[in-house]
Design a protein around this motif. Structure first.
Motif, mmCIF file in Angstrom:
data_model
loop_
_atom_site.group_PDB
_atom_site.id
_atom_site.type_symbol
_atom_site.label_atom_id
_atom_site.label_comp_id
_atom_site.label_asym_id
_atom_site.label_seq_id
_atom_site.Cartn_x
_atom_site.Cartn_y
_atom_site.Cartn_z
ATOM 1 N N HIS A 174 0.842 -1.211 0.000
ATOM 2 C CA HIS A 174 0.000 0.000 0.000
ATOM 3 C C HIS A 174 0.873 1.255 0.000
ATOM 4 C CE1 HIS A 174 -3.619 2.395 1.457
ATOM 5 N NE2 HIS A 174 -2.633 3.165 1.881
ATOM 6 N N GLU A 175 1.851 1.308 0.894
ATOM 7 C CA GLU A 175 2.701 2.510 0.979
ATOM 8 C C GLU A 175 3.547 2.677 -0.282
ATOM 9 O OE1 GLU A 175 1.897 4.555 3.143
ATOM 10 O OE2 GLU A 175 0.748 3.148 4.379
ATOM 11 N N HIS A 178 1.560 4.295 -2.993
ATOM 12 C CA HIS A 178 1.472 5.759 -2.867
ATOM 13 C C HIS A 178 2.660 6.413 -3.573
ATOM 14 C CE1 HIS A 178 -1.979 6.371 -0.396
ATOM 15 N NE2 HIS A 178 -1.483 5.834 0.711
ATOM 16 N N GLU A 201 -5.795 6.385 -1.743
ATOM 17 C CA GLU A 201 -5.990 5.336 -0.740
ATOM 18 C C GLU A 201 -6.584 4.069 -1.350
ATOM 19 O OE1 GLU A 201 -4.593 5.546 1.958
ATOM 20 O OE2 GLU A 201 -4.100 7.667 1.801
ATOM 21 N N HIS A 304 -9.823 7.561 3.333
ATOM 22 C CA HIS A 304 -9.704 6.098 3.340
ATOM 23 C C HIS A 304 -11.075 5.449 3.163
ATOM 24 C CE1 HIS A 304 -5.886 7.098 5.276
ATOM 25 N NE2 HIS A 304 -5.448 5.932 4.807
ATOM 26 N N HIS A 575 -2.540 9.888 7.310
ATOM 27 C CA HIS A 575 -2.454 8.600 7.983
ATOM 28 C C HIS A 575 -2.410 8.780 9.486
ATOM 29 C CE1 HIS A 575 -1.466 5.685 4.596
ATOM 30 N NE2 HIS A 575 -2.064 6.741 4.120
HETATM 31 ZN ZN LIG Z 1 -2.540 5.222 2.429
#
Ligand SMILES: [Zn+2]
Length: 590
Positions: A174-175, A178, A201, A304, A575
């Motif tokens: 996920h990171e 980004h 997200e 999110h 976050h």
């Molecule tokens: Zn995120």
């Protein structure tokens, strides 16, 4: 001397999902293939460098030093440890944590490059992203553009164990997404709308969840772990009853960050795995529902949560495709058990195709102010370009139906297929040079300036070509062909009172003082075919009150104009604020 062919990839052990997924009391691990390189201690490589400094304790961990090749082969230093009967040594070894993040970041990067057929830069000037696997003592992780880094926290969970976010495949993927999305569409981190922030997200979750399906060990194991009867009798075969869409929705595979959700005590209510998010279970709209039901709800104003709408639409489409493929396996043998390996293969193929389209769609998305409806048109166009004949599994029909079930219609509604319209502008090509149009922003700028009227650019605005990317694709007939994707942006800074002079006028938020300075953005993505002709022009116009008015109102409501610094490092704050929110308000549904 005869040159020796050097390995192009190497295999490294990682934790398949996260330490909460165990088989026979042992944490499930797997090996992934990543691009080979001579890794410096860290591991530090050409795109990823692990710097293991803990800001909470002030400890700098020893960097992992990779062993020399053995018999011309790279060695996976943790293969042996992973094969031991218990997982404790592996889980507690900081060097393994370093390898785990390095391998997942590299694999995610390679997946994007594979889908797009070109190298991808991070969203900052450097080539190497810093990765800190034990960055701080907190239940959090984020991408920091300013620090050119992915940082992962750790915390003591409810079971009194230390939980490392760097050991969660979902969190690391996920990171990384980004950072990759930021490299591809730099303006998507601009403060713009809930949906643009939500896209970051949701897209990061989609990549994390779909890429798990390429790890076939975990897919097979989780289908049987979820079903004790199969595991006990014959793990090579599985009953079709265990593969209903409802059962698959509840599997470990489709929950995000299972261990973190459970250990923070904030997992989805009633969820067996207590995943942090299980967006696939978001209820599709009923016929009597307002199509904008979710979009209008207060809780879906948080990025999110809003992103979960996108994830639900994508993953439900995936499940429909997987289900169709499983049904083909069962054809003519109703009720008979199915070969587990084949079921897993079908899931991997479906996820792989959808992930490729999901990434390619970014090339067909506008450079600013992205809405989910734009992304849907981009997805459909990307798929049509890749697979013109959609009759076998009907991906495009499934995608449209699945998105519609969450109130998302294609942005390009005039076309029956929902795809972007092919460019039909009457453009001048003879004053620009084909060769330099493939890579030179100045040449592309000359082209768009020459054609500014046909391309509907705003003549008074500041206009800049922000990227020109050549890409090699494989055409449906098997031949490779070249496309060029270029992005330009337009911006204009003016006083709020001047917004009324646009045609049609852009609305000023009521309490905003008339002298307030505001900047409005527009822009377009140009896709040139292999002959340098414009194939698609996907744009948001600067003078567009239907988009600019809500954007102004949203930014005013968020206090963006009152506090210009709020745009700084918005991801970290996003976050963090989410995590703080979770800690103080457990009534939240995740
Ligand atoms: Zn995120």
């Amino acid at each position: 001397m005869i040159p020796i062919a050097r390995a192009r990839t190497r295999r490294l052990t990682i934790i398949a999902q996260d330490p909460s997924v165990t088989v026979g009391g042992k944490v499930l691990t797997t090996e992934v293939e990543v691009p080979a390189e001579e890794i410096a201690p860290g591991p530090r490589g050409y795109r990823v460098q692990v710097i293991d400094y803990d800001t909470s304790s002030g400890v700098l961990y020893q960097p992992m030093d990779y062993p020399e090749m053995e018999n011309g082969r790279y060695v996976d230093p943790f293969k042996r440890l992973a094969a031991q009967p218990t997982s404790d040594k592996l889980l507690n070894d900081p060097h393994f944590h370093q390898q785990n993040v390095y391998a997942i970041v590299m694999k995610t990067l390679a997946r994007f490059e594979f889908a797009l057929g070109r190298r991808i830069s991070w969203g900052f000037p450097g080539h190497q992203i810093n990765v800190a696997p034990h960055a701080f003592a907190d239940a959090n992780a984020f991408y920091s553009k300013r620090d050119q880094a992915l940082v992962f926290g750790y915390f003591r969970g409810l079971s009194n164990q230390i939980v490392y976010s760097c050991l969660s495949h979902d969190v690391v993927a996920h990171e990384t997404t980004h950072a990759l999305l930021d490299g591809l569409r730099n303006r998507y981190t601009d403060p713009s709308s809930v949906e643009q922030a939500a896209f970051h997200e949701g897209f990061a979750d989609v990549v994390a969840l779909l890429s798990v399906f390429s790890l076939k060990d975990i897919v097979g194991a989780s289908l049987t772990v979820d079903n004790a009867a199969t595991a006990a009798s014959n793990p090579d075969f599985i009953s079709p009853k265990q593969l209903s869409i409802e059962k698959l929705k509840n599997s470990v595979l489709l929950g995000l960050a299972d261990q973190m959700g459970a250990e923070m005590g904030v997992g989805v209510r009633g969820d067996r795995a207590q995943a942090l998010r299980r967006s696939v279970k978001l209820e599709p709209l009923k016929e009597t529902d307002d199509p904008q039901k979710y979009q209008n709800m207060e809780e879906f104003q948080e990025p999110h949560r809003r992103g979960e709408i996108l994830v639900a639409a994508m993953l439900n489409a995936f499940l429909l495709v997987w289900d169709a493929r499983i049904k083909r396996l069962a054809r003519g043998r109703p009720g008979a058990k199915l070969d587990l390996q084949l079921v897993v293969e079908e899931g991997a193929t479906a996820a792989d195709q959808l992930l490729t389209i999901a990434i390619r769609a970014l090339d067909y998305a506008p450079p600013t102010d992205l809405q989910f409806s734009d992304y849907l048109s981009a997805l459909l166009t990307a798929d049509k370009e890749l697979v013109p004949d959609d009759s076998k599994y009907g991906y495009r029909g499934l995608l449209r139906r699945s998105f519609q079930a969450y109130g998302i219609d294609p942005a390009h509604n005039n076309a029956t297929d929902g795809c972007w319209a092919a460019s039909d502008e009457d453009l001048t090509y003879d004053r620009s040079h084909f060769e330099s149009m493939l890579r030179d922003p100045d040449e592309v700028f000359r082209f768009i300036w020459e054609n500014r009227e046909e391309l509907k650019l705003h003549e008074q605005a500041y206009t800049k070509v922000i990227s020109v990317r050549p890409c090699l694709r494989v055409a449906p007939d098997g031949f490779a062909f070249r496309e060029t994707v270029a992005e330009y942006i337009q911006m204009m800074t003016l006083r709020a009172q001047e917004l009324q002079y646009f045609d049609p006028p852009i609305g000023k938020p009521n309490p905003m003082p008339p002298s307030q300075e505001v900047t409005i953005y527009g822009g377009g993505t140009l896709i040139f075919d292999e002959y340098g002709r414009l194939k698609y022009h996907v744009y948001n116009r600067l003078a567009n009150s239907t988009r600019q008015t809500p954007r102004m109102k949203y930014l005013w409501k968020c206090g963006y104009f009152q506090d210009p610094d709020s745009a700084q490092n918005s991801f970290a704050r996003l976050h963090l604020s989410r995590a703080l929110n979770l800690k103080t308000d457990l009534r939240e549904a995740f």
